[in-house]
Design a protein around this motif. Sequence first.
Motif, PDB file in Angstrom:
ATOM      1  N   LYS A 121       0.874  -1.081   0.086  1.00  5.06           N
ATOM      2  CA  LYS A 121      -0.077  -0.084   0.033  1.00  5.06           C
ATOM      3  C   LYS A 121       0.816   1.263  -0.076  1.00  5.06           C
ATOM      4  O   LYS A 121       0.378   2.299  -0.603  1.00  5.06           O
ATOM      5  CB  LYS A 121      -0.987   0.010   1.297  1.00  5.06           C
ATOM      6  CG  LYS A 121      -1.624   1.160   1.503  1.00  5.06           C
ATOM      7  CD  LYS A 121      -2.832   1.115   2.661  1.00  5.06           C
ATOM      8  CE  LYS A 121      -2.303   0.520   3.707  1.00  5.06           C
ATOM      9  NZ  LYS A 121      -3.228   0.321   4.790  1.00  5.06           N
ATOM     10  N   LYS A 172       2.363   1.798  -3.612  1.00  7.20           N
ATOM     11  CA  LYS A 172       1.210   2.669  -4.298  1.00  7.20           C
ATOM     12  C   LYS A 172       1.211   4.045  -4.105  1.00  7.20           C
ATOM     13  O   LYS A 172       0.921   4.701  -4.915  1.00  7.20           O
ATOM     14  CB  LYS A 172       0.115   1.700  -4.169  1.00  7.20           C
ATOM     15  CG  LYS A 172       0.095   0.346  -4.816  1.00  7.20           C
ATOM     16  CD  LYS A 172      -1.448  -0.452  -4.589  1.00  7.20           C
ATOM     17  CE  LYS A 172      -1.361  -1.721  -5.203  1.00  7.20           C
ATOM     18  NZ  LYS A 172      -2.741  -2.502  -4.832  1.00  7.20           N
ATOM     19  N   THR A 173       1.151   4.331  -2.790  1.00  6.58           N
ATOM     20  CA  THR A 173       1.008   5.787  -2.466  1.00  6.58           C
ATOM     21  C   THR A 173       2.202   6.513  -2.916  1.00  6.58           C
ATOM     22  O   THR A 173       2.158   7.557  -3.468  1.00  6.58           O
ATOM     23  CB  THR A 173       0.883   5.898  -0.863  1.00  6.58           C
ATOM     24  OG1 THR A 173      -0.471   5.259  -0.414  1.00  6.58           O
ATOM     25  CG2 THR A 173       0.600   7.129  -0.411  1.00  6.58           C
ATOM     26  N   GLN A 180       2.041   7.434   5.434  1.00  8.30           N
ATOM     27  CA  GLN A 180       2.210   6.120   4.666  1.00  8.30           C
ATOM     28  C   GLN A 180       3.706   6.450   4.133  1.00  8.30           C
ATOM     29  O   GLN A 180       4.544   5.531   3.986  1.00  8.30           O
ATOM     30  CB  GLN A 180       1.418   5.898   3.698  1.00  8.30           C
ATOM     31  CG  GLN A 180       0.070   5.362   4.078  1.00  8.30           C
ATOM     32  CD  GLN A 180      -0.837   4.958   3.081  1.00  8.30           C
ATOM     33  OE1 GLN A 180      -0.467   4.574   1.986  1.00  8.30           O
ATOM     34  NE2 GLN A 180      -2.368   4.534   3.222  1.00  8.30           N
ATOM     35  N   ASP A 232      -6.882  -1.428   9.341  1.00  2.91           N
ATOM     36  CA  ASP A 232      -7.822  -1.428   8.220  1.00  2.91           C
ATOM     37  C   ASP A 232      -9.238  -1.117   8.521  1.00  2.91           C
ATOM     38  O   ASP A 232      -9.854  -0.458   7.611  1.00  2.91           O
ATOM     39  CB  ASP A 232      -7.890  -2.743   7.538  1.00  2.91           C
ATOM     40  CG  ASP A 232      -6.495  -3.263   7.140  1.00  2.91           C
ATOM     41  OD1 ASP A 232      -6.050  -2.745   6.392  1.00  2.91           O
ATOM     42  OD2 ASP A 232      -5.708  -4.512   7.622  1.00  2.91           O
TER      43      ASP A 232
END
Length: 291
Positions: free
Chosen positions: A3, A6-7, A34, A139
């Motif tokens: 994740k 991707k960020t 992140q 999450d």
Amino acid sequence: MLKEFKTFIAVARDGTFTGAGAQLGLTQSAVSAQIRRLEEYLGVALFDRSPRAALLNAQGREMLPQAEELVAMADRMAASAGGAHVSGLLRIGAIASVQQDLLVHAVGEFRAVYPDVRVRIVPGVSLSLLGQVDAGEVDLAVLIRPPFALPPELGWQPLMSEPVMLAIPESMPVAPWRELLATQPFIRYDRASFGGRVVDVFLKKHRITVHEAVELDEIEAIAGMVRHGLGVALLPRLRRLDMTGLRLMPLDEHAFHREIGIIGRLPFDPGSVREKIAQCLHRAAGDSGGI
């Protein structure tokens, strides 16, 4: 860290944390958190930051194609697997009072279907868990409903409503609840917590001055102090509260509740493990709803 990679790619392409967050459905603070985790993981800074832009530095330019290949490889692996086998890590934030009942049943049902998904329970108070959801560190979270509006990227789903009652020692003579609150030592539900704020609003609304003895956040501990004669308390009626040595008195027409629910980042993809655990939580709470 997929994740975070991707960020990283989104920020590199857009040039700003805000723009990347808009594409990903994240707040600027969540994007920043992140990227900070990724930089700590890699041991290098990836961007030259300014108030209005985030430009790749030399290390970032070197890492970008590797990150793109890593994400592409993960996508190819998921496509070839066809979704038949689900594994990975699911992080659930949870306040203490739901960990020994609600989560036991929900996680048990979830693990029966997804035995290869590891579940990590992250404990905390509602306010800190809300921040962890926003930052992408968990999450989803099971917590007390915040007393303020959520940002649009976060969704709330109610699970259950717990009536708040006056707890007194079983040996204490019964009297009107207002009289007991005004005359007995008061074990206060921590005002820094969302649940404690609800209690504080109730006391102020009814102009009740209490004689404070102890203030803490753990419901079972509050009940224990009442049980041992340290005072009385306003506490939510947990489904499995140990009633030994306690008497719970309703507040009649002045009754109020503590709401427990799920907060997660939107959207919840149909078929995702987040959606599945949410469904398990609703069934465990006796509700068939979903996020």
